[in-house]
Design a protein around this motif. Sequence first.
Motif: not given
Length: 291
Positions: A148-176
């Motif tokens: 059941a705990t594996r299922q909890l983590a799996s549901r949460a993972r799907r929620r996270v993966q479905g959201a645009p939460v990963a920023p561009d890795p280039d900090l200088a480009r972010q700053r521009e």
Amino acid sequence: MDDDFLALRFENHREHLRGVAYRMLGSLTEAEDAVQEAWLRLSRSDAGAVENLAGWLTTVVGRVCLDMLRSRKARREEPLDVFVPDPIVSREEAGPEDEALMADSVGLALLVVLDTLTPAERLAFVLRDMFAMPFEEIAPIVGRSEAATRQLASRARRRVQGAPVAPDPDLARQREVVDAFLAAARGGDFEALVSVLDPEVVLRADRGPDDSVEVRGAAAVANQALTFSRLGAGGGVVRRALVNGAAGVVATREGRPFSVLGFTVAGGRIVEIDILADPDRLSRLDLAVLD
């Protein structure tokens, strides 16, 4: 076990525990409270019988945070309230003294998504996906079977993966991109604002209880940015900063923090803006790192 030696052993785990608690709670003050509670429980226990102190402390902090999350959910009358997590602010040119702050850096956008999970889902995801804790150790904390705990983590993972939460890795480009956004806001240039915003951009502004707003779409967010810019005019100072490891700014007025803005830049455009402007919560942030 000698009290001083026990305290020293605990301090060796403090940053890890604070990282767990911050990801669980999205609140720096509550995270510190959870870590302090772990110390109190350790000091009252038979510490000499604890074989794996790191695991024991992580379990305790997990349980404390789970209780705090459940209490928080019960207190919220309106589950759709906009809540911006406490930001971790550091200088753009981070030095050794900023390393502890940076160690806790997890994007505000991700914390916002985590706040939509149930307390048990959040704990399972944080401990498994962020700290690689075995499911057999997580299961007793949430009071579920390992499956059941594996299922909890799996549901949460799907929620996270479905959201645009990963920023561009280039900090200088972010700053521009962020600098272009701020220049357009100051200049009242609506078209320039829209050009640096993703069409599905989300802006969240948390000004305290019963005073928050969520705006979606490039045109609506550009209009809101122009409004914020006008409200913030008159003696205000905007300082560059890293906000949870990404390009951000801290706005001050008469020497006091007025707001902290965290940006999520992906694909060369701003996809999320998270603004904390709650005077009470701002007063508890340690912004001395920018001096």
